[in-house]
Design an enzyme around this catalytic site. Structure first.
Site, PDB file in Angstrom:
ATOM      1  N   SER A 127     -96.790 -17.229 -73.316  1.00  0.00           N
ATOM      2  CA  SER A 127     -95.530 -17.071 -72.582  1.00  0.00           C
ATOM      3  C   SER A 127     -95.650 -17.783 -71.247  1.00  0.00           C
ATOM      4  CB  SER A 127     -95.257 -15.584 -72.331  1.00  0.00           C
ATOM      5  OG  SER A 127     -94.186 -15.419 -71.416  1.00  0.00           O
TER       6      SER A 127
ATOM      7  N   TYR B 196     -98.115  -7.163 -69.931  1.00  0.00           N
ATOM      8  CA  TYR B 196     -97.640  -8.313 -70.718  1.00  0.00           C
ATOM      9  C   TYR B 196     -98.270  -9.602 -70.199  1.00  0.00           C
ATOM     10  CZ  TYR B 196     -94.417 -11.511 -73.073  1.00  0.00           C
ATOM     11  OH  TYR B 196     -93.876 -12.509 -73.857  1.00  0.00           O
TER      12      TYR B 196
HETATM   13  N1  LIG Z   1     -87.979 -14.412 -76.439  1.00  0.00           N
HETATM   14  C1  LIG Z   1     -88.561 -14.891 -75.347  1.00  0.00           C
HETATM   15  O1  LIG Z   1     -87.875 -15.208 -74.328  1.00  0.00           O
HETATM   16  C2  LIG Z   1     -90.058 -15.090 -75.298  1.00  0.00           C
HETATM   17  C3  LIG Z   1     -90.589 -15.775 -74.197  1.00  0.00           C
HETATM   18  C4  LIG Z   1     -91.965 -15.969 -74.128  1.00  0.00           C
HETATM   19  C5  LIG Z   1     -92.784 -15.524 -75.151  1.00  0.00           C
HETATM   20  N2  LIG Z   1     -92.245 -14.865 -76.207  1.00  0.00           N
HETATM   21  C6  LIG Z   1     -93.163 -14.398 -77.246  1.00  0.00           C
HETATM   22  O2  LIG Z   1     -92.713 -14.819 -78.509  1.00  0.00           O
HETATM   23  C7  LIG Z   1     -93.079 -13.857 -79.493  1.00  0.00           C
HETATM   24  C8  LIG Z   1     -91.837 -13.402 -80.224  1.00  0.00           C
HETATM   25  O3  LIG Z   1     -90.933 -12.856 -79.278  1.00  0.00           O
HETATM   26  P1  LIG Z   1     -89.420 -12.521 -79.656  1.00  0.00           P
HETATM   27  O4  LIG Z   1     -88.630 -12.600 -78.401  1.00  0.00           O
HETATM   28  O5  LIG Z   1     -89.009 -13.283 -80.838  1.00  0.00           O
HETATM   29  O6  LIG Z   1     -89.573 -10.971 -80.016  1.00  0.00           O
HETATM   30  P2  LIG Z   1     -88.781 -10.094 -81.095  1.00  0.00           P
HETATM   31  O7  LIG Z   1     -88.981  -8.685 -80.684  1.00  0.00           O
HETATM   32  O8  LIG Z   1     -87.384 -10.627 -81.230  1.00  0.00           O
HETATM   33  O9  LIG Z   1     -89.531 -10.399 -82.456  1.00  0.00           O
HETATM   34  C9  LIG Z   1     -90.859 -10.003 -82.607  1.00  0.00           C
HETATM   35  C10 LIG Z   1     -91.112  -9.742 -84.069  1.00  0.00           C
HETATM   36  O10 LIG Z   1     -92.483  -9.336 -84.161  1.00  0.00           O
HETATM   37  C11 LIG Z   1     -92.564  -8.143 -84.923  1.00  0.00           C
HETATM   38  N3  LIG Z   1     -93.721  -7.364 -84.480  1.00  0.00           N
HETATM   39  C12 LIG Z   1     -93.856  -6.620 -83.353  1.00  0.00           C
HETATM   40  N4  LIG Z   1     -95.059  -6.018 -83.322  1.00  0.00           N
HETATM   41  C13 LIG Z   1     -95.707  -6.407 -84.461  1.00  0.00           C
HETATM   42  C14 LIG Z   1     -96.978  -6.106 -85.003  1.00  0.00           C
HETATM   43  N5  LIG Z   1     -97.838  -5.274 -84.389  1.00  0.00           N
HETATM   44  N6  LIG Z   1     -97.320  -6.673 -86.181  1.00  0.00           N
HETATM   45  C15 LIG Z   1     -96.460  -7.502 -86.819  1.00  0.00           C
HETATM   46  N7  LIG Z   1     -95.225  -7.793 -86.367  1.00  0.00           N
HETATM   47  C16 LIG Z   1     -94.854  -7.252 -85.197  1.00  0.00           C
HETATM   48  C17 LIG Z   1     -91.247  -7.425 -84.683  1.00  0.00           C
HETATM   49  O11 LIG Z   1     -90.953  -6.518 -85.745  1.00  0.00           O
HETATM   50  C18 LIG Z   1     -90.254  -8.575 -84.612  1.00  0.00           C
HETATM   51  O12 LIG Z   1     -89.710  -8.910 -85.865  1.00  0.00           O
HETATM   52  C19 LIG Z   1     -93.788 -12.733 -78.752  1.00  0.00           C
HETATM   53  O13 LIG Z   1     -95.187 -12.934 -78.800  1.00  0.00           O
HETATM   54  C20 LIG Z   1     -93.276 -12.877 -77.340  1.00  0.00           C
HETATM   55  O14 LIG Z   1     -94.158 -12.342 -76.395  1.00  0.00           O
HETATM   56  C21 LIG Z   1     -90.896 -14.635 -76.314  1.00  0.00           C
END
Ligand SMILES: NC(=O)c1ccc[n+]([C@@H]2O[C@H](COP(=O)([O-])OP(=O)(O)OC[C@H]3O[C@@H](n4cnc5c(N)ncnc54)[C@H](O)[C@@H]3O)[C@@H](O)[C@H]2O)c1
Length: 269
Positions: A157, A170
């Site tokens: 991130s 985080y």
């Molecule tokens: N959306 C953003 O702005 C953003 C920015 C930086 C980093 N990220 C990173 O990208 C990744 C995805 O984020 P997102 O925004 O799509 O989140 P999200 O919550 O929309 O999707 C995450 C998915 O991961 C699954 N999940 C959660 N815990 C889990 C586990 N223990 N085992 C298996 N699956 C699991 C959830 O069920 C969900 O379907 C994360 O690692 C997040 O930290 C997201």
């Protein structure tokens, strides 16, 4: 003077032609950024095994994607070693090989409140899932990735490098992902390991149907990005596909920020 003739050096194979028959695990691939990455792999011509805690979301992907037998889903909890081990075994049973691992699953909510009130349980939940999950999946996928000369992409991130108040667990988990990425790259080569640091990625339209909605960002939310908009999951999917492909064959141990230019902006008020 006679014009010098340049002989072009051989280029890596074009992405699409190399994807047929290749198999990629995308953890947390049923929704959000992970779903965007899984769709990018499918569009390139590869196959995906998505692992996610959310069964409803995983089944919705298989229902909505018209890709025949190139996609499969299984419930996975990346923070439990027994779950990861059986998920990788199921992937190999289903597809017979593994070419890529995208460690995307994570608890995306960064705000956990003041550190004086942050419980050990909430701290550990983020470290165990966001960082421990990357370790467990890499550990169990490595034999198959070595056999295919494959690659790993870890989703970190922009918060590994920049912070708002009250995001310690985080930020620490995502900083750990970047350190784990370069450590792994040195240990497991020629398997390549890279990280992507997404900025603000709007995922509302990449959720399971029961949770899908139109985004509600303001014009100012978009305008603060030098590119003029916030990100969407395909922005991350495009780079993940490139990093998994042979075109990125000389890149390992790196982390790439994909944030529309926000981290490069001087912040004087
Ligand atoms: N959306 C953003 O702005 C953003 C920015 C930086 C980093 N990220 C990173 O990208 C990744 C995805 O984020 P997102 O925004 O799509 O989140 P999200 O919550 O929309 O999707 C995450 C998915 O991961 C699954 N999940 C959660 N815990 C889990 C586990 N223990 N085992 C298996 N699956 C699991 C959830 O069920 C969900 O379907 C994360 O690692 C997040 O930290 C997201």
């Amino acid at each position: 003077m006679a014009a010098r003739k340049h002989k072009a050096s051989p280029l890596p194979s074009v992405a699409r032609s190399e994807w047929a028959g290749k198999v990629v695990i995308v953890t947390g691939g049923a929704q959000g950024v992970g779903r965007g990455i899984a769709e990018a792999v499918l569009t390139a011509g590869g196959s995906v095994m998505i692992g996610d805690l959310d069964r409803e979301a995983g089944q919705a992907c298989l229902h909505e994607w018209d890709v025949g037998d190139r996609a499969a889903f299984r419930v996975l909890d990346v923070s439990r070693e027994s779950s990861v081990a059986s998920f990788v075994a199921a992937t190999l049973k289903r597809f017979g090989r593994l070419d890529g691992l995208v460690n995307n699953a994570g608890i995306a909510e960064a705000h956990t409140g003041p550190i004086e009130k942050l419980s050990w349980k909430e701290w550990s939940r983020r470290i165990d899932t966001n960082l421990g999950g990357v370790f467990l999946c890499a550990k169990h996928a490595l034999v198959a990735l070595r056999a295919s000369n494959g690659a790993i992409v870890n989703i970190s991130s922009s918060r590994a490098h920049q912070s708002e108040p009250h995001t310690e667990a985080y930020a620490a988990s995502k900083g750990g992902v970047i350190a784990l990425t370069h450590a792994l790259a040195i240990s497991v080569g020629p398997v390549r390991v890279n990280a992507i640091n997404p900025g603000w990625i709007v995922t509302d339209e990449w959720r399971k149907p029961s949770a899908r909605r139109k985004p509600t960002l303001s014009p100012a939310d978009h305008a603060q990005h030098p590119v003029g908009r916030a990100g969407i999951p395909p922005d991350i999917g495009a780079l993940a596909v490139f990093l998994l492909s042979s075109q990125a064959g000389f890149i390992t141990g790196e982390n790439f920020t994909v944030d529309g230019g926000v981290a490069r902006k001087m912040q004087y008020v």
